[in-house]
Design a protein around this motif. Structure first.
Motif, short mmCIF file in Angstrom:
data_model
loop_
_atom_site.label_atom_id
_atom_site.label_comp_id
_atom_site.label_asym_id
_atom_site.label_seq_id
_atom_site.Cartn_x
_atom_site.Cartn_y
_atom_site.Cartn_z
N THR A 1 6.06 21.41 -41.12
CA THR A 1 7.06 21.69 -42.02
C THR A 1 8.53 21.73 -41.36
O THR A 1 8.36 22.33 -40.08
CB THR A 1 6.97 23.11 -42.80
N THR A 2 9.59 20.95 -41.64
CA THR A 2 10.92 21.09 -41.18
C THR A 2 11.12 21.11 -39.73
O THR A 2 11.62 21.90 -39.26
CB THR A 2 11.80 22.23 -42.08
N SER B 1 8.10 25.78 -47.00
CA SER B 1 8.97 24.58 -46.44
C SER B 1 9.32 24.61 -44.82
O SER B 1 9.94 23.88 -44.32
CB SER B 1 10.26 24.54 -47.02
N ASN C 1 0.35 28.50 -43.28
CA ASN C 1 1.07 27.64 -42.50
C ASN C 1 1.01 27.32 -41.01
O ASN C 1 0.65 26.32 -40.49
CB ASN C 1 2.44 27.74 -42.95
N LEU D 1 0.27 20.22 -41.43
CA LEU D 1 0.58 20.62 -42.66
C LEU D 1 -0.65 21.89 -43.34
O LEU D 1 -1.89 21.46 -43.34
CB LEU D 1 1.18 19.74 -43.68
N SER E 1 6.55 17.61 -48.93
CA SER E 1 5.65 18.33 -48.02
C SER E 1 6.64 19.16 -46.87
O SER E 1 6.21 19.65 -46.22
CB SER E 1 5.10 17.45 -47.21
N ALA E 2 7.96 18.81 -46.93
CA ALA E 2 9.06 19.34 -46.08
C ALA E 2 8.78 18.67 -44.70
O ALA E 2 9.27 19.42 -43.47
CB ALA E 2 9.01 20.62 -46.10
N SER E 3 7.91 17.89 -44.44
CA SER E 3 7.79 17.06 -43.17
C SER E 3 8.75 16.06 -42.99
O SER E 3 9.69 15.66 -43.84
CB SER E 3 6.21 16.40 -43.02
#
Length: 499
Positions: free
Chosen positions: A104-105, A362, A71, A248, A422-424
């Motif tokens: 992510t997030t 995530s 990540n 990502l 994707s948690a984007s």
């Protein structure tokens, strides 16, 4: 719909998974278990099937194990391709991070700055952290760096209000894993278990229309090799706002190419020797090229795509069965930091891999300020991908969430919508897929705040975060500087109710 109605929903899901698993086992697993051996030795066909299965299983587990590393490695590669590499380069989202930056997030309600410091290339680095930042130093397995012990407390990773400088700013010295020189005399000394260190700054704003102060705070940062302050490269703060950059990690076989690059660049940690043995089986080994043939590459691609989906099953279905996996007995909000441990170690006897996988598939970055229950400092992150009825949030449907009055956040609160896969950040066409306290959202007469989610506006004068048809939704409530009312649960965010 609350507590007693939620758990039957989870039980039904678990039952469905169990039944489907039994049917699957009767086919694939029975076949594997009953592959023929002749005179105690595998037949050629049995040997090939079991060898492929070994590769597949080790690849899926290697994927899940290495999520914290890949990540952050994906973020490093994308950032350095876009902005360049070097200890002196600190990309800063001077106009706030939006959905164009795929990561992510992310939190759109702060000013972000993120850098990737190579201690193998440059040796020990000194970071002069300015007042006002709330940040951290993580190694590249996203473990907080171990800092000094002061008055009986060992500091780990945090910088700012939750760190040893207590928000006043300070000098930090980052040492690589193989450092054997004299103990630095200046600043707070932090030690890394990896060659690379992630620097993550967040600064606060009071007026979304004026980010001058938080950006200026970031730009007071100075980073230089130990003992070389006067000859160091000048700092650069490239503006990352609006950059269409994909940070990502891969969800397919490209993941293992990235993992090979990570292994080649990183120090060998004795604690990782067994998992590095898994990687050896796949053809990934430090000092050797990773060159799978077409058949192996196809198998690794299948394993990666399976492992990513496993991570989502863990996040969305299995985590709720972990102790403390839900913040509240009568709400849908998940707590991936239930163990209050930055390395997800539970009771000192094992690593809670479900919590670790759920978090790093995530999100990124980890520090005691995020994990520990510290009143008035750090942050908390109740998150949900389900509505009040226990169904997954659907970007094509409309929901309403209510935050009761007196949100217990000493610094500020925010609510953000993310792409459920994707948690984007949710690419919804709005400037930011979030709402925060500084936006001065419309409040009800009792001081509570209604927030609407859906593909179409709920009407003028209402707080609305737009969603996208065809995408699942993940919602995170952030509380910076959480107050006691959060911890004793006299204040709880409302679930998302379908409209």
């Amino acid at each position: 719909m609350h507590g007693s109605q939620f758990f039957p929903k989870v039980t039904a899901i678990a039952l469905a998974i169990a039944l489907s698993s039994q049917a699957y086992a009767a086919s694939r697993y029975d076949e594997l278990a009953n592959l023929p051996f002749k005179n105690g030795f595998p037949t050629k066909a049995s040997s090939q099937k079991l060898a492929d299965e070994l590769i597949f299983q080790r690849a899926t587990q290697a994927y899940l194990w290495s999520l914290p590393a890949i990540n952050i490695w994906a973020m490093k590669e994308a950032s350095e391709k876009q902005f360049g590499a070097g200890y002196n380069i600190l990309p800063t989202w001077k106009g706030r991070i939006n959905a164009k930056t795929l990561v992510t997030t992310p939190n759109s309600d702060l000013v972000y700055a993120m850098s990737y410091l190579d201690l193998k290339k440059y040796g020990p680095l000194v970071v002069e952290a300015p007042p006002g930042v709330q940040g951290m130093f993580d190694d590249f397995f996203q473990r907080p760096l171990v800092g000094p012990t002061i008055e009986g407390k060992t500091w780990r990773g945090d910088v700012g209000l939750a760190g040893p400088d207590k928000g006043k700013g300070g000098t930090y010295v980052l040492l690589p894993p193989d450092y054997n020189g004299p103990e630095p005399k200046e600043g707070f000394v932090y030690r890394s278990r990896t060659n690379n260190v992630f620097l993550f700054w967040r600064t606060f704003f009071k007026n979304p229309a004026d980010l001058t102060t938080p950006v200026a705070e970031v730009e007071q940062t100075h980073i230089y090799p130990l003992g070389q302050k006067d000859t160091a490269l000048p700092m650069q703060f490239p503006d990352a706002t609006g950059a269409q950059i994909n940070m990502l990690f891969p969800h397919d076989g490209a993941y293992f190419d990235m993992l090979s690059r990570f292994i080649e660049a990183e120090a060998v940690d004795p604690a990782d020797m067994d998992m590095r043995g898994f990687l050896h089986t796949l053809g990934i080994e430090k000092g050797k090229p990773f060159a799978p043939d077409a058949k192996r590459r196809k198998l690794l691609d299948q394993a990666a795509r399976t492992a990513f989906k496993m991570s989502k099953v863990i996040s969305n279905d299995l985590l709720v069965n972990e102790a403390g996996g839900l913040y509240y007995k009568d709400r849908q909000y998940v707590n991936t930091f239930a163990g209050e441990n930055t390395e997800f170690q539970s009771s000192g006897s094992y690593t809670n891999l479900e919590q670790r996988v759920a978090f790093f598939t995530s999100a990124y970055s980890d520090s005691p300020g995020m994990v520990m229950n510290i009143v008035g400092a750090g942050a908390k992150y109740p998150a949900t991908s389900r509505d009040a009825d226990g169904n997954y949030l659907d970007g094509g449907k409309s929901y309403k969430m209510t935050l009761p009055a007196d949100v217990p956040a000493a610094l500020f609160w925010s609510v953000t919508a993310y792409d459920g896969l994707s948690a984007s950040g949710m690419p919804n066409g709005q400037a930011f897929p979030s709402l925060n306290q500084m936006d001065k959202p419309v409040q009800n007469a009792d001081g509570s705040t209604d927030i609407y989610f859906g593909p179409t506006s709920p009407g003028a004068g209402k707080n609305w975060i737009q969603t996208v048809k065809g995408k699942g939704v993940l919602v995170i409530v952030r509380l910076y500087g959480p107050k006691q009312a959060f911890f004793d649960q006299t204040w709880k965010p409302g679930d998302l109710h379908k409209q």
